[in-house]
Design an enzyme around this catalytic site. Structure first.
Site, PDB file in Angstrom:
ATOM      1  N   CYS A  14      34.148  65.702  60.733  1.00  5.89           N
ATOM      2  CA  CYS A  14      34.097  65.656  59.287  1.00  5.89           C
ATOM      3  C   CYS A  14      35.331  64.971  58.730  1.00  5.89           C
ATOM      4  O   CYS A  14      36.256  64.616  59.450  1.00  5.89           O
ATOM      5  CB  CYS A  14      33.954  67.074  58.733  1.00  5.89           C
ATOM      6  N   ASP A  64      36.405  58.815  47.381  1.00 11.82           N
ATOM      7  CA  ASP A  64      36.490  59.422  48.707  1.00 11.82           C
ATOM      8  C   ASP A  64      35.966  58.429  49.734  1.00 11.82           C
ATOM      9  O   ASP A  64      35.019  57.684  49.453  1.00 11.82           O
ATOM     10  CB  ASP A  64      35.674  60.712  48.778  1.00 11.82           C
TER      11      ASP A  64
END
Length: 344
Positions: A14, A64
């Site tokens: 992740c 992001d």
């Protein structure tokens, strides 16, 4: 065309955030810049910044990006875009525009680059926004994400600083993505659980934002790289409350608990634990696997909402009947005490 993005040297997993504790130290002495139009700035570590344009409109801005979490370029593009769009939804907003941020190896097939962008573009289209350009540079490992702008009415901004004692905590997506992706790397995950994890990460939080606005929810955050407990901590800190989490009620991705039992825990679990452990209390009833899973870093995780008690059943019904069948009550908001997060 198939192209294994993880073959570029990226280990997978992740969102590869810097350790939160070290980042806080590095930025501690920077001046706090604010102004009368800034409705949400960096002081509360919220999901996005909010700038008031006029009495009817506020601008949400966020960004992001990260290295591949899966091998397929198109799916990676979808996941990275969904993750970047999520911050607008966490603030209760509507996506209007997005711009690509892409780093890509110069010696790799341009078809893979195209597929990454196509995946991101499809998610932006799904959001109802417009992809309006971006910027690409070369790097040894691909990295992709978006800079996103959204709109929200100034009176309907949802922040992480409005949690009230007595509110109920609802989580819209199961957790365990980091553990599943780590398990995939060592061949311990079956294809069904792996694909369910990817699908969970590709799922937009758009409908969740709409449900929050329908019921006047004032406080929420999305669950990403700092794990469920890390984002709960930031919400509790900003709201000056204590969040109580019930681990047995927290929805998990299929296979995640079993992988944790095997000790398949990515390093982010331990970095997140180091970041929040002094502010959290765990009851003796909490098993090790649950403890580590709530520290597990998520990519494009669900929304953690602070909901008035009288609206819980209606909100759960709307969430479960839309695209979040695993939505669940996972705890409550309490008055501030010795700890910011209590876990049982």
């Amino acid at each position: 065309m198939t192209y294994d993005l993880l073959a570029s040297g990226q280990e997978g997993g992740c969102s590869a955030k810097l350790p939160a504790k070290e980042l806080d130290k590095a930025l501690a002495d920077l001046p706090h810049i604010t102004g009368p139009e800034l409705m949400v700035d960096i002081s509360t570590h919220d999901d996005a910044g909010v700038y008031k344009i006029n009495e009817e409109t506020a601008l949400i801005q966020t960004t992001d990006f990260f290295p591949p979490v899966c091998s397929d370029p198109y799916e990676f593009g979808q996941i990275a875009a969904a993750n970047a769009l999520s911050d607008v939804y966490a603030m209760g907003g509507k996506v209007i525009t997005a711009m690509n941020i892409l780093e890509f190896p110069a010696d790799k097939p341009m078809e893979a680059l195209k597929e990454i962008i196509r995946g991101g573009q499809d998610k932006v289209i799904e959001s109802g926004g417009y992809l309006v350009g971006g910027h690409t540079i070369t790097d040894k490992v691909p990295k992709y994400g978006l800079a996103v702008s959204g709109l929200v009415h100034p009176d309907k901004v949802i922040t992480n600083s409005n949690g009230k004692p007595g509110d109920v905590l609802i989580l819209t997506k199961p957790i365990g993505a980091g553990v599943i992706l780590a398990g995939k790397k060592i061949g311990e995950v079956n294809q069904e659980d792996y694909q369910a994890c990817l699908d969970n990460m590709k799922l937009l939080n758009k409908e969740g934002a709409e449900v929050m606005q329908k019921y006047g929810v004032k406080c929420a955050t999305d669950v990403t790289g700092f794990g469920l407990i890390g984002h709960a901590y930031k919400l509790a800190l900003a709201s000056e409350v204590c969040l109580h989490l019930n681990t047995k009620d927290i929805p998990l991705l299929g296979g995640a608990f079993e992988l944790a039992e095997l000790g398949c825990l990515p390093g982010a679990c331990f970095r997140n634990q180091e970041f929040v452990e002094e502010f959290c209390h765990f009851s003796d009833e909490v098993v090790y696997e649950h403890k580590m899973l709530i520290h597990d870093a998520q990519t494009s995780g669900g929304l953690l909402m602070c909901v008035p008690k009288d609206a819980v059943n209606d909100i759960l019904q709307d969430l479960r009947s839309s695209v979040y069948p695993h939505s669940a009550v996972v705890g409550e908001v309490k008055a501030k005490g010795d700890f910011l997060v209590e876990v049982s």
